[in-house]
Design a protein around this motif. Structure first.
Motif, PDB file in Angstrom:
ATOM      1  N   ASP A 100       1.930   5.637 -13.593  1.00 32.82           N
ATOM      2  CA  ASP A 100       2.642   6.801 -13.087  1.00 32.82           C
ATOM      3  C   ASP A 100       2.092   7.245 -11.737  1.00 32.82           C
ATOM      4  OD1 ASP A 100       4.322   6.893 -15.277  1.00 32.82           O
ATOM      5  OD2 ASP A 100       3.077   8.320 -16.382  1.00 32.82           O
ATOM      6  N   ALA A 101       0.758   7.248 -11.619  1.00 31.12           N
ATOM      7  CA  ALA A 101       0.143   7.660 -10.354  1.00 31.12           C
ATOM      8  C   ALA A 101       0.515   6.695  -9.232  1.00 31.12           C
ATOM      9  CB  ALA A 101      -1.377   7.742 -10.503  1.00 31.12           C
ATOM     10  N   ARG A 102       0.487   5.396  -9.529  1.00 32.12           N
ATOM     11  CA  ARG A 102       0.844   4.402  -8.515  1.00 32.12           C
ATOM     12  C   ARG A 102       2.300   4.540  -8.087  1.00 32.12           C
ATOM     13  NH1 ARG A 102      -3.327   2.380  -5.625  1.00 32.12           N
ATOM     14  NH2 ARG A 102      -4.836   1.269  -6.906  1.00 32.12           N
ATOM     15  N   ALA A 103       3.189   4.785  -9.036  1.00 33.95           N
ATOM     16  CA  ALA A 103       4.604   4.950  -8.695  1.00 33.95           C
ATOM     17  C   ALA A 103       4.812   6.199  -7.845  1.00 33.95           C
ATOM     18  CB  ALA A 103       5.441   5.030  -9.969  1.00 33.95           C
ATOM     19  N   ASP A 104       4.150   7.308  -8.228  1.00 36.66           N
ATOM     20  CA  ASP A 104       4.298   8.544  -7.457  1.00 36.66           C
ATOM     21  C   ASP A 104       3.740   8.393  -6.045  1.00 36.66           C
ATOM     22  OD1 ASP A 104       5.510   9.756  -9.592  1.00 36.66           O
ATOM     23  OD2 ASP A 104       3.794  11.000 -10.159  1.00 36.66           O
ATOM     24  N   MET A 105       2.627   7.676  -5.906  1.00 32.96           N
ATOM     25  CA  MET A 105       2.060   7.477  -4.572  1.00 32.96           C
ATOM     26  C   MET A 105       2.972   6.618  -3.700  1.00 32.96           C
ATOM     27  SD  MET A 105      -0.615   9.269  -4.186  1.00 32.96           S
ATOM     28  CE  MET A 105      -0.953   8.584  -2.559  1.00 32.96           C
ATOM     29  N   LEU A 106       3.544   5.558  -4.265  1.00 35.91           N
ATOM     30  CA  LEU A 106       4.403   4.679  -3.469  1.00 35.91           C
ATOM     31  C   LEU A 106       5.686   5.393  -3.061  1.00 35.91           C
ATOM     32  CD1 LEU A 106       4.673   1.847  -2.262  1.00 35.91           C
ATOM     33  CD2 LEU A 106       5.786   1.123  -4.384  1.00 35.91           C
ATOM     34  N   LEU A 107       6.276   6.137  -4.003  1.00 40.11           N
ATOM     35  CA  LEU A 107       7.492   6.879  -3.669  1.00 40.11           C
ATOM     36  C   LEU A 107       7.177   8.003  -2.687  1.00 40.11           C
ATOM     37  CD1 LEU A 107      10.493   7.397  -4.057  1.00 40.11           C
ATOM     38  CD2 LEU A 107       9.935   8.756  -6.082  1.00 40.11           C
ATOM     39  N   GLY A 108       6.073   8.706  -2.900  1.00 39.80           N
ATOM     40  CA  GLY A 108       5.695   9.774  -1.985  1.00 39.80           C
ATOM     41  C   GLY A 108       5.440   9.265  -0.582  1.00 39.80           C
ATOM     42  N   SER A 109       4.783   8.121  -0.485  1.00 41.85           N
ATOM     43  CA  SER A 109       4.530   7.515   0.819  1.00 41.85           C
ATOM     44  C   SER A 109       5.833   7.184   1.528  1.00 41.85           C
ATOM     45  CB  SER A 109       3.689   6.247   0.637  1.00 41.85           C
ATOM     46  OG  SER A 109       3.619   5.505   1.830  1.00 41.85           O
ATOM     47  N   MET A 110       6.799   6.656   0.769  1.00 41.55           N
ATOM     48  CA  MET A 110       8.089   6.315   1.375  1.00 41.55           C
ATOM     49  C   MET A 110       8.822   7.567   1.857  1.00 41.55           C
ATOM     50  SD  MET A 110      11.571   4.886  -0.245  1.00 41.55           S
ATOM     51  CE  MET A 110      11.994   6.599  -0.503  1.00 41.55           C
ATOM     52  N   LEU A 111       8.814   8.620   1.044  1.00 44.96           N
ATOM     53  CA  LEU A 111       9.484   9.863   1.443  1.00 44.96           C
ATOM     54  C   LEU A 111       8.836  10.460   2.680  1.00 44.96           C
ATOM     55  CD1 LEU A 111       9.981  11.535  -2.067  1.00 44.96           C
ATOM     56  CD2 LEU A 111      11.694  10.336  -0.692  1.00 44.96           C
ATOM     57  N   ALA A 112       7.506  10.422   2.738  1.00 43.14           N
ATOM     58  CA  ALA A 112       6.805  10.910   3.929  1.00 43.14           C
ATOM     59  C   ALA A 112       7.145  10.051   5.138  1.00 43.14           C
ATOM     60  CB  ALA A 112       5.297  10.909   3.682  1.00 43.14           C
ATOM     61  N   GLY A 113       7.312   8.739   4.916  1.00 42.98           N
ATOM     62  CA  GLY A 113       7.728   7.852   6.000  1.00 42.98           C
ATOM     63  C   GLY A 113       9.098   8.211   6.523  1.00 42.98           C
ATOM     64  N   ASP A 163       7.759  -2.054  -5.113  1.00 44.59           N
ATOM     65  CA  ASP A 163       7.329  -2.314  -6.485  1.00 44.59           C
ATOM     66  C   ASP A 163       5.928  -1.746  -6.667  1.00 44.59           C
ATOM     67  OD1 ASP A 163       6.478  -3.299  -8.926  1.00 44.59           O
ATOM     68  OD2 ASP A 163       7.357  -5.287  -8.630  1.00 44.59           O
ATOM     69  N   PRO A 164       5.765  -0.654  -7.442  1.00 43.40           N
ATOM     70  CA  PRO A 164       4.434  -0.062  -7.615  1.00 43.40           C
ATOM     71  C   PRO A 164       3.399  -1.035  -8.162  1.00 43.40           C
ATOM     72  CG  PRO A 164       6.132   1.393  -8.504  1.00 43.40           C
ATOM     73  CD  PRO A 164       6.812   0.093  -8.153  1.00 43.40           C
ATOM     74  N   GLU A 165       3.843  -2.051  -8.891  1.00 41.51           N
ATOM     75  CA  GLU A 165       2.894  -3.003  -9.467  1.00 41.51           C
ATOM     76  C   GLU A 165       2.120  -3.763  -8.391  1.00 41.51           C
ATOM     77  OE1 GLU A 165       5.029  -5.472 -12.194  1.00 41.51           O
ATOM     78  OE2 GLU A 165       5.296  -3.856 -13.675  1.00 41.51           O
ATOM     79  N   LEU A 166       2.690  -3.884  -7.194  1.00 45.97           N
ATOM     80  CA  LEU A 166       2.000  -4.582  -6.110  1.00 45.97           C
ATOM     81  C   LEU A 166       0.801  -3.784  -5.598  1.00 45.97           C
ATOM     82  CD1 LEU A 166       4.989  -5.979  -3.997  1.00 45.97           C
ATOM     83  CD2 LEU A 166       3.684  -7.124  -5.786  1.00 45.97           C
ATOM     84  N   THR A 167       0.721  -2.499  -5.947  1.00 50.03           N
ATOM     85  CA  THR A 167      -0.385  -1.661  -5.472  1.00 50.03           C
ATOM     86  C   THR A 167      -1.504  -1.525  -6.491  1.00 50.03           C
ATOM     87  OG1 THR A 167       0.505   0.464  -6.285  1.00 50.03           O
ATOM     88  CG2 THR A 167       1.289  -0.313  -4.145  1.00 50.03           C
ATOM     89  N   THR A 185       0.853  -1.187   0.000  1.00 49.83           N
ATOM     90  CA  THR A 185       0.000   0.000   0.000  1.00 49.83           C
ATOM     91  C   THR A 185       0.890   1.239   0.000  1.00 49.83           C
ATOM     92  OG1 THR A 185      -0.126   0.225   2.413  1.00 49.83           O
ATOM     93  CG2 THR A 185      -1.765  -1.200   1.358  1.00 49.83           C
ATOM     94  N   SER A 186       0.311   2.347  -0.404  1.00 45.27           N
ATOM     95  CA  SER A 186       1.057   3.619  -0.411  1.00 45.27           C
ATOM     96  C   SER A 186       0.506   4.483   0.702  1.00 45.27           C
ATOM     97  CB  SER A 186       0.898   4.308  -1.766  1.00 45.27           C
ATOM     98  OG  SER A 186       1.374   3.494  -2.809  1.00 45.27           O
ATOM     99  N   GLY A 187       0.933   4.201   1.922  1.00 45.44           N
ATOM    100  CA  GLY A 187       0.344   4.911   3.043  1.00 45.44           C
ATOM    101  C   GLY A 187       1.218   4.989   4.276  1.00 45.44           C
ATOM    102  N   THR A 188       1.573   3.846   4.845  1.00 47.31           N
ATOM    103  CA  THR A 188       2.189   3.872   6.168  1.00 47.31           C
ATOM    104  C   THR A 188       3.654   4.292   6.147  1.00 47.31           C
ATOM    105  OG1 THR A 188       2.955   1.577   6.134  1.00 47.31           O
ATOM    106  CG2 THR A 188       0.686   1.978   6.863  1.00 47.31           C
ATOM    107  N   GLY A 189       4.368   3.991   5.068  1.00 43.98           N
ATOM    108  CA  GLY A 189       5.803   4.246   5.046  1.00 43.98           C
ATOM    109  C   GLY A 189       6.564   3.385   6.029  1.00 43.98           C
ATOM    110  N   SER A 190       5.918   2.307   6.517  1.00 38.55           N
ATOM    111  CA  SER A 190       6.523   1.488   7.569  1.00 38.55           C
ATOM    112  C   SER A 190       7.863   0.908   7.158  1.00 38.55           C
ATOM    113  CB  SER A 190       5.562   0.352   7.953  1.00 38.55           C
ATOM    114  OG  SER A 190       6.096  -0.447   8.979  1.00 38.55           O
TER     115      SER A 190
END
Length: 385
Positions: A239-252, A175-179, A139-144
């Protein structure tokens, strides 16, 4: 410039299709015997079977623990650690949302057998060592995957955190494909959660609020702002999925070092008592906490607003802050999330209890940019009702 400390995951590996490398990463990072920690929902998606295939193809022997539940209770953590001990594994892989990743962190620690869970709650109580650890978010959320934090449900409803750099994994595999298969509601809630991480990290009253975290938070919002609604409306938008996953990680990475505050403190009782998903709990209280904090966090919100909503750059001062809060609410509405506590079947007579429980989250409240009393918490819940 004030002194600060910034810790993050040793190796971050990002890219579409990178999940196929799980076997070779496990072999080089962990060894030939691993415990895969996940949940039944992940098993149903087929992703767990794919993980098992990658691991076995690399010659890695896998013990599966798939009983993690949302907001995992202590007994789940202890059972998974027992499975790791019985199987004699060399290390742990966490696969899934934040609950599975949080559980995997503690399993890697407890499986060594030198510490007890009840002694770990709080900040800096972990001594280590832990087993080698790989985390794979879906998921693109917790940044855990880049935070030194694990959240556990203790007793009937209270959440407590274990916070230590020892919990940071050796590898985060993104891997954005997992989302792609995430339901729209989960995409929306986890996406708002990641935005909260960036916003609270940037405005945190923590003495360790630092320029690295603030820079990462701003970049996270720049990525996620244009991407969230697109990801909700079209789950296969690469592109949206990749940006969300990377953004979530940076916020984490940002909040792992400049900790979150009252949004999370008020969200936790909603999850503990009513089992509302964490991201949605955050979304329900977010605009009301921001309006409360705007008295003292004004400059932080003025700086952040154009990163998330570029058109707000034309506004000044309080007008920009007000618009920032309003636009976050509108984004939540556009994503289809419930907006009121009553919409998730919370009755008004519960509000005093929620306020009382929120005040127990001292680890978080100490970071809030404005001092918050129980009366303030009740007023925020009332506004959200």
């Amino acid at each position: 410039m004030s002194p600060f400390v910034f810790n993050t995951t040793k190796s971050i590996q990002f890219g579409a299709g990178s999940f196929s490398r799980l076997g070779e990463l496990a072999l080089s990072t962990i060894g030939r015997r691993v415990l895969l920690v996940t949940d039944a929902g992940m098993v149903a998606t087929g992703i767990v079977e794919e993980a098992l295939a990658h691991l076995r193809a690399a010659g890695v022997e896998v013990q599966l623990y798939a009983d993690v539940k949302a907001d995992p209770p202590e007994e789940i953590i202890l059972a998974a650690a027992g499975t790791a001990n019985s199987a004699g594994v060399d290390g742990v892989i966490g696969l899934g949302g934040g609950s599975s990743l949080d559980a995997a962190k503690l399993v890697a620690l407890l499986a060594v057998g030198k510490e007890e869970l009840r002694s770990l709650y709080g900040v800096g109580n972990v001594k280590g060592p832990r087993l080698p650890l790989i985390l794979v978010p879906t998921t693109s959320g917790t940044g855990s995957e880049v935070t030194p934090i694990s959240i556990v449900t203790t007793g009937a409803s209270e959440k407590m955190g274990v916070v230590s750099p020892v919990l940071l994994p050796d590898v985060a595999l993104l891997d954005p494909e997992l989302t792609y298969g995430l339901p729209a509601s989960v995409t929306a809630a986890t996406g708002i959660d990641a935005m909260v991480h960036a916003i609270e990290a940037s405005a945190s009253a923590s003495a360790n609020n630092n320029p690295v975290s603030r820079t990462l938070a701003s970049q996270a919002l720049q990525l996620m702002g244009p991407a969230l609604l697109r990801a909700v409306q079209n789950g296969s938008d690469a592109d949206a999925r990749a940006d969300m996953l990377l953004g979530s990680m940076l916020a984490g990475q940002a909040f792992a070092n400049s900790p979150v505050a009252a949004v999370h403190a008020l969200a936790y009782p909603l999850g503990g008592h009513f089992h509302i998903p964490h991201g949605l709990s955050n979304a329900l209280v977010l605009p009301h906490v921001l309006r409360f904090n705007a008295v003292t966090a004004h400059h932080s919100y003025v700086d952040l607003a154009p990163h998330l909503f570029p058109d707000l750059a034309s506004l000044k001062g309080q007008e920009r802050v007000t618009a920032f809060c309003d636009r976050l609410t509108a984004l939540s509405v556009d994503c289809g999330l419930p907006q009121r506590l009553r919409d998730v079947k919370i009755s008004e007579d519960w509000l005093p209890k929620l306020a009382s429980d929120a005040m127990k989250q001292t680890r978080l409240l100490v970071n809030n940019p404005r001092r918050l009393t129980e009366a303030d918490a009740l007023a925020i819940y009332t506004a959200a009702f």
